[in-house]
Motif scaffolding. Structure first.
Motif, PDB file in Angstrom:
ATOM      1  N   GLU A   1       0.707  -1.255  -0.126  1.00 11.65           N
ATOM      2  CA  GLU A   1       0.026  -0.016  -0.072  1.00 11.65           C
ATOM      3  C   GLU A   1       0.795   1.358  -0.034  1.00 11.65           C
ATOM      4  OE1 GLU A   1      -3.369  -0.169   2.782  1.00 11.65           O
ATOM      5  OE2 GLU A   1      -3.822  -2.003   2.121  1.00 11.65           O
TER       6      GLU A   1
ATOM      7  N   LYS B   1       2.084   3.948  -2.515  1.00  9.69           N
ATOM      8  CA  LYS B   1       1.631   4.504  -3.964  1.00  9.69           C
ATOM      9  C   LYS B   1       2.928   4.455  -4.753  1.00  9.69           C
ATOM     10  CE  LYS B   1      -1.944   7.395  -5.654  1.00  9.69           C
ATOM     11  NZ  LYS B   1      -1.312   7.599  -6.968  1.00  9.69           N
TER      12      LYS B   1
ATOM     13  N   GLU C   1      -3.767  -2.383  -7.527  1.00  5.85           N
ATOM     14  CA  GLU C   1      -4.202  -0.980  -6.825  1.00  5.85           C
ATOM     15  C   GLU C   1      -2.551  -0.422  -6.246  1.00  5.85           C
ATOM     16  OE1 GLU C   1      -7.145   0.616  -3.626  1.00  5.85           O
ATOM     17  OE2 GLU C   1      -6.692  -1.651  -3.730  1.00  5.85           O
ATOM     18  N   TYR C   2      -2.512   1.053  -6.284  1.00  8.97           N
ATOM     19  CA  TYR C   2      -1.389   1.697  -5.723  1.00  8.97           C
ATOM     20  C   TYR C   2      -0.218   1.643  -6.989  1.00  8.97           C
ATOM     21  CZ  TYR C   2      -3.400   1.886  -1.236  1.00  8.97           C
ATOM     22  OH  TYR C   2      -4.688   2.258  -0.324  1.00  8.97           O
TER      23      TYR C   2
ATOM     24  N   HIS D   1      -1.347   5.379   5.877  1.00 10.07           N
ATOM     25  CA  HIS D   1      -2.206   5.856   5.247  1.00 10.07           C
ATOM     26  C   HIS D   1      -3.677   5.933   5.904  1.00 10.07           C
ATOM     27  CE1 HIS D   1      -0.643   5.482   1.111  1.00 10.07           C
ATOM     28  NE2 HIS D   1       0.087   4.508   1.754  1.00 10.07           N
TER      29      HIS D   1
END
Length: 263
Positions: free
Chosen positions: A31, A33, A80-81, A262
């Motif tokens: 997670e 980015k 994702e990311y 996050h």
């Protein structure tokens, strides 16, 4: 501000693209980015992340040579990311076209400087040469990962690369650091593999990552499906090794665990 890490070694076949792709995907799975920039005309990272380089009309090349904003060409991958700045074969011509440009070594830095606020990590896959594009990547980067395969002549050419890094530190990018030397293609059964590990650790001590990347069939197969290994075979030895490397890099850079970062 995100950290920009170039993955460089002018020696071919050491696992640069495998590392760029799988490290970026592993950071994204954690997670963070992450953006991966394909700065190799062979465009293997681009195809390995499910894009057809032949259908790419605008790449990092056009950003560096024609001044096209990089934000316009970022591709969101299926993970994702994880985002991608693609490459295509035209990048071969960039070195020639840039030869007479002012500040030609700093074109990539100019192109991607605005992206650091949007990502935790930016990973640059360099081509197997010490040409102008690789020099651009090292000038833009905060640090460099050097993959070294556990085979004969592993240290061959490493002196030349370290010398290039030193020149770049002196003339173009005084803040460039060596993130670490990464041992790749390790075969536990081979005495030679173990000798190389010993030799590299002896020479470079704490510059060498704890994580060692094994020789792994699934790592080789995954790109033909347009996937990083972690999306192809999450339980595989190769996937687990790159996840360990991602954790090691995150920890080394003092980043909180993603749920805190996050949350």
């Amino acid at each position: 501000m995100g950290k920009i890490i170039a993955i460089a070694n002018q020696k071919g076949g050491v696992g640069k693209t495998t590392t760029a792709m799988n490290l970026a995907a592993s950071l994204a799975v954690l997670e963070y980015k992450t953006l991966v920039i394909d700065a190799d005309p062979q465009a293997n990272t681009t195809s390995g992340l499910g894009q057809d380089p032949k259908s790419i009309s605008t790449s990092i090349y056009e950003c560096m040579v024609d001044g096209i904003p990089v934000e316009e060409i970022i591709i969101h991958t299926e993970i994702e990311y994880l985002d991608l700045v693609p490459s295509h074969i035209d990048l071969v011509g960039a070195e020639v076209e840039m030869i007479n440009m002012e500040n030609r070594e700093e074109k990539m830095k100019e192109v991607i400087s605005g992206l650091r606020e949007q990502y935790d990590f930016i990973i640059i896959d360099c081509s197997p040469s010490l040409g102008l594009i690789t020099i651009n990547a090292l000038t833009a980067a905060n640090s460099v990962i050097i993959p070294v395969q556990c085979e004969y002549f592993a240290l061959e050419g490493l002196g030349k690369l370290l010398n290039t890094i030193k020149i770049i530190q002196t003339r173009l990018n005084p803040d460039l650091e060596i993130e670490g030397i990464l041992l790749t293609m390790y075969d536990v059964r081979l005495r030679l593999s173990n000798q190389v590990v010993e030799e590299v650790r002896l020479h470079f001590k704490n510059m060498v990552f704890e994580t060692i990347i094994p020789r792994n069939v699934r790592l080789g197969e995954a790109p033909s499906f347009g996937l990083p290994a972690i999306a192809f075979d999450a339980e595989g030895k190769g996937s687990i090794a790159y996840l360990n490397l991602a954790n090691e890099i995150a920890e080394k850079n003092g980043l909180k665990k993603p749920e805190q970062a996050h949350g």
